[in-house]
Design a protein around this motif. Structure first.
Motif, PDB file in Angstrom:
ATOM      1  N   MET A   1       0.847  -1.178   0.000  1.00 51.31           N
ATOM      2  CA  MET A   1       0.000   0.000   0.000  1.00 51.31           C
ATOM      3  C   MET A   1       0.890   1.238   0.000  1.00 51.31           C
ATOM      4  O   MET A   1       1.901   1.284   0.676  1.00 51.31           O
ATOM      5  CB  MET A   1      -0.887  -0.018   1.240  1.00 51.31           C
ATOM      6  CG  MET A   1      -1.776   1.185   1.330  1.00 51.31           C
ATOM      7  SD  MET A   1      -3.025   1.048   2.604  1.00 51.31           S
ATOM      8  CE  MET A   1      -2.190   1.814   3.946  1.00 51.31           C
ATOM      9  N   ILE A   2       0.500   2.222  -0.757  1.00 48.49           N
ATOM     10  CA  ILE A   2       1.227   3.490  -0.800  1.00 48.49           C
ATOM     11  C   ILE A   2       0.379   4.540  -0.108  1.00 48.49           C
ATOM     12  O   ILE A   2      -0.805   4.681  -0.399  1.00 48.49           O
ATOM     13  CB  ILE A   2       1.528   3.915  -2.252  1.00 48.49           C
ATOM     14  CG1 ILE A   2       2.407   2.872  -2.931  1.00 48.49           C
ATOM     15  CG2 ILE A   2       2.189   5.279  -2.283  1.00 48.49           C
ATOM     16  CD1 ILE A   2       2.667   3.142  -4.382  1.00 48.49           C
ATOM     17  N   GLU A   3       1.014   5.264   0.784  1.00 54.06           N
ATOM     18  CA  GLU A   3       0.310   6.313   1.527  1.00 54.06           C
ATOM     19  C   GLU A   3       1.086   7.611   1.396  1.00 54.06           C
ATOM     20  O   GLU A   3       2.321   7.617   1.449  1.00 54.06           O
ATOM     21  CB  GLU A   3       0.209   5.921   3.004  1.00 54.06           C
ATOM     22  CG  GLU A   3      -0.579   6.890   3.839  1.00 54.06           C
ATOM     23  CD  GLU A   3      -0.690   6.434   5.294  1.00 54.06           C
ATOM     24  OE1 GLU A   3      -0.857   7.318   6.154  1.00 54.06           O
ATOM     25  OE2 GLU A   3      -0.613   5.233   5.558  1.00 54.06           O
ATOM     26  N   ALA A   4       0.379   8.717   1.222  1.00 56.38           N
ATOM     27  CA  ALA A   4       1.007  10.028   1.167  1.00 56.38           C
ATOM     28  C   ALA A   4       0.941  10.676   2.544  1.00 56.38           C
ATOM     29  O   ALA A   4      -0.066  10.561   3.243  1.00 56.38           O
ATOM     30  CB  ALA A   4       0.308  10.917   0.143  1.00 56.38           C
ATOM     31  N   VAL A   5       2.046  11.302   2.936  1.00 54.80           N
ATOM     32  CA  VAL A   5       2.109  12.001   4.225  1.00 54.80           C
ATOM     33  C   VAL A   5       2.714  13.377   3.999  1.00 54.80           C
ATOM     34  O   VAL A   5       3.441  13.599   3.034  1.00 54.80           O
ATOM     35  CB  VAL A   5       2.942  11.212   5.268  1.00 54.80           C
ATOM     36  CG1 VAL A   5       2.316   9.862   5.553  1.00 54.80           C
ATOM     37  CG2 VAL A   5       4.377  11.050   4.834  1.00 54.80           C
ATOM     38  N   THR A   6       2.417  14.284   4.905  1.00 55.01           N
ATOM     39  CA  THR A   6       3.000  15.619   4.821  1.00 55.01           C
ATOM     40  C   THR A   6       4.405  15.598   5.405  1.00 55.01           C
ATOM     41  O   THR A   6       4.748  14.718   6.210  1.00 55.01           O
ATOM     42  CB  THR A   6       2.162  16.651   5.598  1.00 55.01           C
ATOM     43  OG1 THR A   6       2.190  16.303   6.988  1.00 55.01           O
ATOM     44  CG2 THR A   6       0.725  16.697   5.081  1.00 55.01           C
ATOM     45  N   THR A   7       5.204  16.562   5.019  1.00 54.42           N
ATOM     46  CA  THR A   7       6.556  16.675   5.554  1.00 54.42           C
ATOM     47  C   THR A   7       6.505  16.842   7.066  1.00 54.42           C
ATOM     48  O   THR A   7       7.281  16.214   7.792  1.00 54.42           O
ATOM     49  CB  THR A   7       7.287  17.870   4.914  1.00 54.42           C
ATOM     50  OG1 THR A   7       7.273  17.708   3.496  1.00 54.42           O
ATOM     51  CG2 THR A   7       8.716  17.969   5.390  1.00 54.42           C
ATOM     52  N   ARG A   8       5.592  17.657   7.543  1.00 53.00           N
ATOM     53  CA  ARG A   8       5.455  17.897   8.990  1.00 53.00           C
ATOM     54  C   ARG A   8       5.137  16.601   9.728  1.00 53.00           C
ATOM     55  O   ARG A   8       5.780  16.271  10.729  1.00 53.00           O
ATOM     56  CB  ARG A   8       4.367  18.935   9.264  1.00 53.00           C
ATOM     57  CG  ARG A   8       4.142  19.172  10.752  1.00 53.00           C
ATOM     58  CD  ARG A   8       3.052  20.161  11.004  1.00 53.00           C
ATOM     59  NE  ARG A   8       3.541  21.470  10.574  1.00 53.00           N
ATOM     60  CZ  ARG A   8       2.791  22.529  10.390  1.00 53.00           C
ATOM     61  NH1 ARG A   8       1.490  22.461  10.571  1.00 53.00           N
ATOM     62  NH2 ARG A   8       3.306  23.664  10.007  1.00 53.00           N
ATOM     63  N   ASP A   9       4.163  15.840   9.223  1.00 53.97           N
ATOM     64  CA  ASP A   9       3.796  14.585   9.872  1.00 53.97           C
ATOM     65  C   ASP A   9       4.938  13.572   9.786  1.00 53.97           C
ATOM     66  O   ASP A   9       5.205  12.831  10.737  1.00 53.97           O
ATOM     67  CB  ASP A   9       2.526  14.011   9.233  1.00 53.97           C
ATOM     68  CG  ASP A   9       1.983  12.817   9.975  1.00 53.97           C
ATOM     69  OD1 ASP A   9       1.978  12.845  11.232  1.00 53.97           O
ATOM     70  OD2 ASP A   9       1.564  11.850   9.324  1.00 53.97           O
ATOM     71  N   PHE A  10       5.636  13.566   8.662  1.00 54.31           N
ATOM     72  CA  PHE A  10       6.760  12.645   8.492  1.00 54.31           C
ATOM     73  C   PHE A  10       7.859  12.939   9.508  1.00 54.31           C
ATOM     74  O   PHE A  10       8.385  12.021  10.142  1.00 54.31           O
ATOM     75  CB  PHE A  10       7.301  12.744   7.064  1.00 54.31           C
ATOM     76  CG  PHE A  10       8.422  11.811   6.771  1.00 54.31           C
ATOM     77  CD1 PHE A  10       8.191  10.458   6.616  1.00 54.31           C
ATOM     78  CD2 PHE A  10       9.718  12.289   6.650  1.00 54.31           C
ATOM     79  CE1 PHE A  10       9.234   9.592   6.339  1.00 54.31           C
ATOM     80  CE2 PHE A  10      10.761  11.429   6.366  1.00 54.31           C
ATOM     81  CZ  PHE A  10      10.524  10.075   6.217  1.00 54.31           C
ATOM     82  N   ARG A  11       8.195  14.200   9.667  1.00 57.97           N
ATOM     83  CA  ARG A  11       9.220  14.575  10.658  1.00 57.97           C
ATOM     84  C   ARG A  11       8.789  14.198  12.065  1.00 57.97           C
ATOM     85  O   ARG A  11       9.572  13.650  12.836  1.00 57.97           O
ATOM     86  CB  ARG A  11       9.471  16.084  10.612  1.00 57.97           C
ATOM     87  CG  ARG A  11      10.340  16.526   9.499  1.00 57.97           C
ATOM     88  CD  ARG A  11      10.709  17.992   9.694  1.00 57.97           C
ATOM     89  NE  ARG A  11      11.108  18.562   8.450  1.00 57.97           N
ATOM     90  CZ  ARG A  11      10.632  19.688   7.937  1.00 57.97           C
ATOM     91  NH1 ARG A  11       9.730  20.385   8.589  1.00 57.97           N
ATOM     92  NH2 ARG A  11      11.075  20.125   6.799  1.00 57.97           N
ATOM     93  N   LYS A  12       7.549  14.508  12.366  1.00 58.80           N
ATOM     94  CA  LYS A  12       7.027  14.272  13.713  1.00 58.80           C
ATOM     95  C   LYS A  12       6.978  12.780  14.040  1.00 58.80           C
ATOM     96  O   LYS A  12       7.196  12.374  15.177  1.00 58.80           O
ATOM     97  CB  LYS A  12       5.625  14.878  13.815  1.00 58.80           C
ATOM     98  CG  LYS A  12       4.991  14.772  15.164  1.00 58.80           C
ATOM     99  CD  LYS A  12       3.624  15.447  15.159  1.00 58.80           C
ATOM    100  CE  LYS A  12       2.905  15.230  16.471  1.00 58.80           C
ATOM    101  NZ  LYS A  12       1.570  15.847  16.463  1.00 58.80           N
ATOM    102  N   ASN A  13       6.696  11.948  13.055  1.00 60.98           N
ATOM    103  CA  ASN A  13       6.498  10.509  13.273  1.00 60.98           C
ATOM    104  C   ASN A  13       7.483   9.653  12.480  1.00 60.98           C
ATOM    105  O   ASN A  13       7.146   8.555  12.042  1.00 60.98           O
ATOM    106  CB  ASN A  13       5.068  10.130  12.879  1.00 60.98           C
ATOM    107  CG  ASN A  13       4.051  10.833  13.736  1.00 60.98           C
ATOM    108  OD1 ASN A  13       3.980  10.610  14.933  1.00 60.98           O
ATOM    109  ND2 ASN A  13       3.263  11.698  13.109  1.00 60.98           N
ATOM    110  N   PHE A  14       8.705  10.148  12.318  1.00 60.06           N
ATOM    111  CA  PHE A  14       9.683   9.444  11.487  1.00 60.06           C
ATOM    112  C   PHE A  14       9.856   7.990  11.901  1.00 60.06           C
ATOM    113  O   PHE A  14       9.850   7.090  11.064  1.00 60.06           O
ATOM    114  CB  PHE A  14      11.043  10.146  11.505  1.00 60.06           C
ATOM    115  CG  PHE A  14      12.084   9.386  10.742  1.00 60.06           C
ATOM    116  CD1 PHE A  14      12.115   9.424   9.357  1.00 60.06           C
ATOM    117  CD2 PHE A  14      13.017   8.585  11.405  1.00 60.06           C
ATOM    118  CE1 PHE A  14      13.056   8.699   8.646  1.00 60.06           C
ATOM    119  CE2 PHE A  14      13.957   7.854  10.694  1.00 60.06           C
ATOM    120  CZ  PHE A  14      13.984   7.909   9.311  1.00 60.06           C
ATOM    121  N   LYS A  15      10.026   7.724  13.187  1.00 62.31           N
ATOM    122  CA  LYS A  15      10.248   6.352  13.654  1.00 62.31           C
ATOM    123  C   LYS A  15       9.089   5.450  13.248  1.00 62.31           C
ATOM    124  O   LYS A  15       9.306   4.332  12.772  1.00 62.31           O
ATOM    125  CB  LYS A  15      10.454   6.298  15.159  1.00 62.31           C
ATOM    126  CG  LYS A  15      10.757   4.880  15.658  1.00 62.31           C
ATOM    127  CD  LYS A  15      10.984   4.828  17.139  1.00 62.31           C
ATOM    128  CE  LYS A  15      11.276   3.465  17.691  1.00 62.31           C
ATOM    129  NZ  LYS A  15      10.816   2.302  17.010  1.00 62.31           N
TER     130      LYS A  15
END
Length: 91
Positions: A1-15
């Motif tokens: 599955m491919i999911e799109a995320v925002t840069t902000r959310d990606f940084r916040k939840n990188f792990k």
């Protein structure tokens, strides 16, 4: 599955995202300004793509792979190394 995320959310939840990619094989598109998006995939997936690209770079490999796949569908035998070399020499 491919999911799109925002840069902000990606940084916040990188792990969380990195673990999901590494453990579950998920793929993420990180949406960035000016449509300069990046894709996060596992190293295993990346290596697989690189191997496929390498194998498809020359005509002899492409032909041998396509021929082998068609033989599997026809229940014919696979190419021996000698047969492969002979076909490669003819191309």
């Amino acid at each position: 599955m491919i999911e799109a995320v925002t840069t902000r959310d990606f940084r916040k939840n990188f792990k969380k995202y990195a673990d999901s990619v590494a453990e579950l094989g998920e793929t993420y598109i990180v949406a960035r300004p000016e449509n300069k998006n990046v894709v996060l995939i596992s190293q295993k997936e990346y290596n697989s793509w690189q191997e496929t690209n390498y194998l498809l770079q020359n005509k002899a490999n492409r032909y041998a792979l396509a021929h082998s796949i068609s033989q599997l569908g026809d229940h014919e035998h696979l190419l021996t190394p000698e047969q492969f070399e002979a076909q490669a020499a003819n191309d």
